[in-house]
Write a protein that holds these residues in place. Sequence first.
Motif, PDB file in Angstrom:
ATOM      1  N   MET A  36     -26.079 117.718  71.377  1.00  0.00           N
ATOM      2  CA  MET A  36     -26.560 117.878  70.093  1.00  0.00           C
ATOM      3  C   MET A  36     -28.083 118.097  69.673  1.00  0.00           C
ATOM      4  O   MET A  36     -29.010 116.971  70.133  1.00  0.00           O
ATOM      5  CB  MET A  36     -25.511 116.775  69.093  1.00  0.00           C
ATOM      6  N   LEU A  37     -28.181 119.307  69.320  1.00  0.00           N
ATOM      7  CA  LEU A  37     -29.593 119.459  69.040  1.00  0.00           C
ATOM      8  C   LEU A  37     -30.129 118.572  67.943  1.00  0.00           C
ATOM      9  O   LEU A  37     -29.631 119.725  67.396  1.00  0.00           O
ATOM     10  CB  LEU A  37     -30.172 120.933  69.950  1.00  0.00           C
ATOM     11  N   MET A  38     -31.195 118.138  67.366  1.00  0.00           N
ATOM     12  CA  MET A  38     -31.302 117.540  66.353  1.00  0.00           C
ATOM     13  C   MET A  38     -32.757 119.039  65.888  1.00  0.00           C
ATOM     14  O   MET A  38     -33.576 118.985  66.241  1.00  0.00           O
ATOM     15  CB  MET A  38     -31.905 116.426  66.450  1.00  0.00           C
ATOM     16  N   LEU A  39     -31.657 119.390  65.171  1.00  0.00           N
ATOM     17  CA  LEU A  39     -32.969 120.416  64.969  1.00  0.00           C
ATOM     18  C   LEU A  39     -33.596 120.351  62.785  1.00  0.00           C
ATOM     19  O   LEU A  39     -32.673 120.283  62.349  1.00  0.00           O
ATOM     20  CB  LEU A  39     -31.839 122.109  64.925  1.00  0.00           C
ATOM     21  N   SER A  40     -34.429 120.611  63.135  1.00  0.00           N
ATOM     22  CA  SER A  40     -35.318 120.292  61.919  1.00  0.00           C
ATOM     23  C   SER A  40     -35.796 122.053  61.027  1.00  0.00           C
ATOM     24  O   SER A  40     -35.247 123.059  61.886  1.00  0.00           O
ATOM     25  CB  SER A  40     -36.810 118.808  62.011  1.00  0.00           C
ATOM     26  N   GLY A  41     -36.928 121.214  60.408  1.00  0.00           N
ATOM     27  CA  GLY A  41     -37.440 123.751  60.853  1.00  0.00           C
ATOM     28  C   GLY A  41     -38.293 123.056  61.350  1.00  0.00           C
ATOM     29  O   GLY A  41     -39.408 124.436  60.706  1.00  0.00           O
ATOM     30  N   GLY A  42     -39.056 122.648  61.515  1.00  0.00           N
ATOM     31  CA  GLY A  42     -40.203 121.818  62.603  1.00  0.00           C
ATOM     32  C   GLY A  42     -40.497 123.546  63.947  1.00  0.00           C
ATOM     33  O   GLY A  42     -40.054 124.061  64.196  1.00  0.00           O
ATOM     34  N   VAL A 100     -27.595 124.104  78.879  1.00  0.00           N
ATOM     35  CA  VAL A 100     -26.633 122.848  78.069  1.00  0.00           C
ATOM     36  C   VAL A 100     -26.735 124.092  77.239  1.00  0.00           C
ATOM     37  O   VAL A 100     -27.381 124.465  76.098  1.00  0.00           O
ATOM     38  CB  VAL A 100     -28.063 122.201  77.650  1.00  0.00           C
ATOM     39  N   ASP A 101     -24.974 123.317  76.402  1.00  0.00           N
ATOM     40  CA  ASP A 101     -24.335 124.639  75.234  1.00  0.00           C
ATOM     41  C   ASP A 101     -24.862 123.393  74.781  1.00  0.00           C
ATOM     42  O   ASP A 101     -24.586 122.382  74.129  1.00  0.00           O
ATOM     43  CB  ASP A 101     -22.693 124.347  75.659  1.00  0.00           C
ATOM     44  N   ILE A 102     -25.765 124.098  73.264  1.00  0.00           N
ATOM     45  CA  ILE A 102     -26.128 123.807  72.023  1.00  0.00           C
ATOM     46  C   ILE A 102     -25.044 123.043  70.849  1.00  0.00           C
ATOM     47  O   ILE A 102     -25.401 124.343  70.595  1.00  0.00           O
ATOM     48  CB  ILE A 102     -27.773 123.121  72.083  1.00  0.00           C
ATOM     49  N   GLU A 103     -25.089 122.230  70.120  1.00  0.00           N
ATOM     50  CA  GLU A 103     -24.863 122.621  68.575  1.00  0.00           C
ATOM     51  C   GLU A 103     -26.513 122.015  68.061  1.00  0.00           C
ATOM     52  O   GLU A 103     -26.789 120.657  68.490  1.00  0.00           O
ATOM     53  CB  GLU A 103     -23.333 121.653  68.671  1.00  0.00           C
ATOM     54  N   ALA A 104     -26.474 122.852  67.171  1.00  0.00           N
ATOM     55  CA  ALA A 104     -27.577 122.791  66.181  1.00  0.00           C
ATOM     56  C   ALA A 104     -27.184 121.173  64.947  1.00  0.00           C
ATOM     57  O   ALA A 104     -26.124 121.686  63.831  1.00  0.00           O
ATOM     58  CB  ALA A 104     -28.841 123.371  65.454  1.00  0.00           C
ATOM     59  N   VAL A 105     -27.635 120.491  64.609  1.00  0.00           N
ATOM     60  CA  VAL A 105     -27.552 119.030  63.757  1.00  0.00           C
ATOM     61  C   VAL A 105     -28.655 119.136  62.736  1.00  0.00           C
ATOM     62  O   VAL A 105     -29.845 118.621  63.262  1.00  0.00           O
ATOM     63  CB  VAL A 105     -27.267 117.620  64.374  1.00  0.00           C
ATOM     64  N   HIS A 106     -28.497 119.155  61.406  1.00  0.00           N
ATOM     65  CA  HIS A 106     -29.298 119.325  60.643  1.00  0.00           C
ATOM     66  C   HIS A 106     -29.047 118.853  59.818  1.00  0.00           C
ATOM     67  O   HIS A 106     -27.998 118.422  58.825  1.00  0.00           O
ATOM     68  CB  HIS A 106     -29.506 120.978  59.907  1.00  0.00           C
ATOM     69  N   PHE A 107     -30.732 117.801  59.280  1.00  0.00           N
ATOM     70  CA  PHE A 107     -29.958 116.831  58.456  1.00  0.00           C
ATOM     71  C   PHE A 107     -30.631 117.381  57.441  1.00  0.00           C
ATOM     72  O   PHE A 107     -31.590 117.653  57.272  1.00  0.00           O
ATOM     73  CB  PHE A 107     -31.053 115.490  58.477  1.00  0.00           C
ATOM     74  N   PRO A 124     -32.363 124.666  48.950  1.00  0.00           N
ATOM     75  CA  PRO A 124     -31.283 125.994  50.139  1.00  0.00           C
ATOM     76  C   PRO A 124     -32.061 127.264  50.638  1.00  0.00           C
ATOM     77  O   PRO A 124     -32.022 127.337  52.018  1.00  0.00           O
ATOM     78  CB  PRO A 124     -30.603 126.581  49.118  1.00  0.00           C
ATOM     79  N   GLY A 125     -33.531 126.882  50.473  1.00  0.00           N
ATOM     80  CA  GLY A 125     -34.646 127.405  51.168  1.00  0.00           C
ATOM     81  C   GLY A 125     -34.794 127.092  52.963  1.00  0.00           C
ATOM     82  O   GLY A 125     -34.871 127.580  54.054  1.00  0.00           O
ATOM     83  N   ALA A 126     -34.595 125.229  52.676  1.00  0.00           N
ATOM     84  CA  ALA A 126     -35.198 125.093  53.761  1.00  0.00           C
ATOM     85  C   ALA A 126     -33.531 124.887  54.577  1.00  0.00           C
ATOM     86  O   ALA A 126     -34.325 124.534  55.881  1.00  0.00           O
ATOM     87  CB  ALA A 126     -35.549 123.241  53.766  1.00  0.00           C
ATOM     88  N   LEU A 127     -32.587 125.064  54.430  1.00  0.00           N
ATOM     89  CA  LEU A 127     -31.544 124.940  55.111  1.00  0.00           C
ATOM     90  C   LEU A 127     -31.142 125.975  56.029  1.00  0.00           C
ATOM     91  O   LEU A 127     -30.500 126.249  57.111  1.00  0.00           O
ATOM     92  CB  LEU A 127     -29.868 125.091  54.404  1.00  0.00           C
ATOM     93  N   LYS A 128     -31.606 127.378  55.123  1.00  0.00           N
ATOM     94  CA  LYS A 128     -31.422 128.270  55.216  1.00  0.00           C
ATOM     95  C   LYS A 128     -32.660 128.823  56.550  1.00  0.00           C
ATOM     96  O   LYS A 128     -32.218 129.626  57.903  1.00  0.00           O
ATOM     97  CB  LYS A 128     -32.007 129.813  54.673  1.00  0.00           C
ATOM     98  N   GLN A 138     -42.920 128.677  57.892  1.00  0.00           N
ATOM     99  CA  GLN A 138     -43.096 128.513  56.492  1.00  0.00           C
ATOM    100  C   GLN A 138     -42.407 128.026  55.748  1.00  0.00           C
ATOM    101  O   GLN A 138     -42.341 126.469  56.564  1.00  0.00           O
ATOM    102  CB  GLN A 138     -41.154 129.316  56.462  1.00  0.00           C
ATOM    103  N   PRO A 139     -43.710 127.957  54.400  1.00  0.00           N
ATOM    104  CA  PRO A 139     -43.472 126.464  53.636  1.00  0.00           C
ATOM    105  C   PRO A 139     -41.962 125.530  53.059  1.00  0.00           C
ATOM    106  O   PRO A 139     -42.407 125.625  52.080  1.00  0.00           O
ATOM    107  CB  PRO A 139     -44.557 126.164  52.776  1.00  0.00           C
ATOM    108  N   PHE A 140     -41.433 124.414  53.717  1.00  0.00           N
ATOM    109  CA  PHE A 140     -40.182 124.306  53.063  1.00  0.00           C
ATOM    110  C   PHE A 140     -40.481 122.983  53.264  1.00  0.00           C
ATOM    111  O   PHE A 140     -40.498 121.874  54.620  1.00  0.00           O
ATOM    112  CB  PHE A 140     -38.934 124.526  53.518  1.00  0.00           C
ATOM    113  N   GLU A 141     -39.808 121.832  52.771  1.00  0.00           N
ATOM    114  CA  GLU A 141     -40.008 120.546  52.315  1.00  0.00           C
ATOM    115  C   GLU A 141     -38.797 120.167  53.508  1.00  0.00           C
ATOM    116  O   GLU A 141     -37.240 120.353  53.310  1.00  0.00           O
ATOM    117  CB  GLU A 141     -40.521 119.601  51.747  1.00  0.00           C
TER     118      GLU A 141
END
Length: 405
Positions: free
Chosen positions: A182-188, A203-210, A218-222, A340-343
């Motif tokens: 499980m890859l902890m994926l931020s937007g960083g 490694v077969d990753i699945e991206a986990v995003h909080f 919605p922009g941060a999610l995208k 890209q500047p998203f929080e």
Amino acid sequence: MLTYSEIMVRYGELSTKGKNRMRFINKLKRNIQHVLSIYPDVHVTADRDRCHVYLHGTDYQPVAESLKQIFGIQAFSPVYKLEKDVEVLKKAVQEIMTDLYHEGLTFKIASKRSDHNFELDSRDLNHTLGDAVFDVLPNIQAQMKKPDVTLKVEIREEAAYISHEEIRGAGGLPVGTSGKGMLMLSGGIDSPVAGYLALKRGVDIEAVHFASPPYTSPGALKKAQDLTRKLTKFGGNIQFIEVPFTEIQEEIKAKAPEAYLMTLTRRFMMRITDRIREVRDGLVIINGESLGQVASQTLESMQAINAVTSTPVIRPVVTMDKLEIIEIAEKIDTFNISIQPFEDCCTIFAPDRPKTNPKIKNVEQYEKRLDVEGLVERAVAGIMITEITPQAEQDEVEDLIEDLL
Ligand code: ATP
Ligand code: MG
């Protein structure tokens, strides 16, 4: 005009994997199929020694660019498929060499005949085709040792094949052959690079995003999804898991001292990621922590955060400098999305002075004020899973072009 009909793919490290070989090959084949699914006419098959990518009229160049990125490929060669006819082959080698020719170029013909009914044996074929090249390029030089161009000619049952180029692949292991993480994926910048490096070793990753709407947009999610899409070109589709994190962040903010907010938040992320890993049969957690970069990345912080699980946590960029990470981010084309500047959810309530040496005893004390188990359960129950495919990236490019017209 000759056009390439197929690409022959040579396997990488997997050749050393004994009886697991077929499992590796099938994974690689599936990965290649996923990545090349953006080219609808391309067809992929695989046997013990080689994988074949049939172009069926698709342009060679973009397919080659895609192949260069896929982990588990050592090298590949574009191939012309031709009629088993000496005159046809003569014409072909003349055309190919005329195309490649420049002054001083050296070449050799290396023929192989697996169809023993063919009229010429490999030695005769070498001579005949070599002479044909001299007919049109009298100044070209034949050279047996390390020529500039080796024209490989293969006479098989069904047809003749010619190739002269070998392109280096990405190496690494086919994605999925090392199990799932499980890859902890931020937007960083860091976590996509960490994901890329984990993919490299199979490694077969699945991206986990909080995500913490409405604090995060919605922009941060995208953005996180776009980053995930960038990672699909190395081994195929990736599951993107969005975790609702608002309730937890509000709870922590309301009930814990500000200095410990970051540590508590990270411990929740780790717990939730681990819970998702468990139900989805993952073996490890991967994150983008880099030692000393920010307050959460001191060794003391890492210890306090890591204490909630005994699952191995892989940190592929932990010892890299920021510039080294950025270099990779640029290479894999994630950098421009990452900036890209998203929080991110971690920055929304971020204290000015987070603890850089949190004490586990204190952390546990503050967590007693929260319904940890209930919060974790609700977050896990609320996850949303989408499959991210390379196809969508292509669609986006097309949308963009449409917008421009
Ligand atoms: P990145 O550039 O990856 O965001 P960073 O240097 O900014 O990393 P942090 O923001 O402190 O560092 O995050 C450290 C790691 O925690 C990230 O690399 C990522 O693995 C994980 N992480 C942070 N925020 C999130 C999030 N919103 N969703 C999933 N994982 C996250
Ligand atoms: Mg970050």
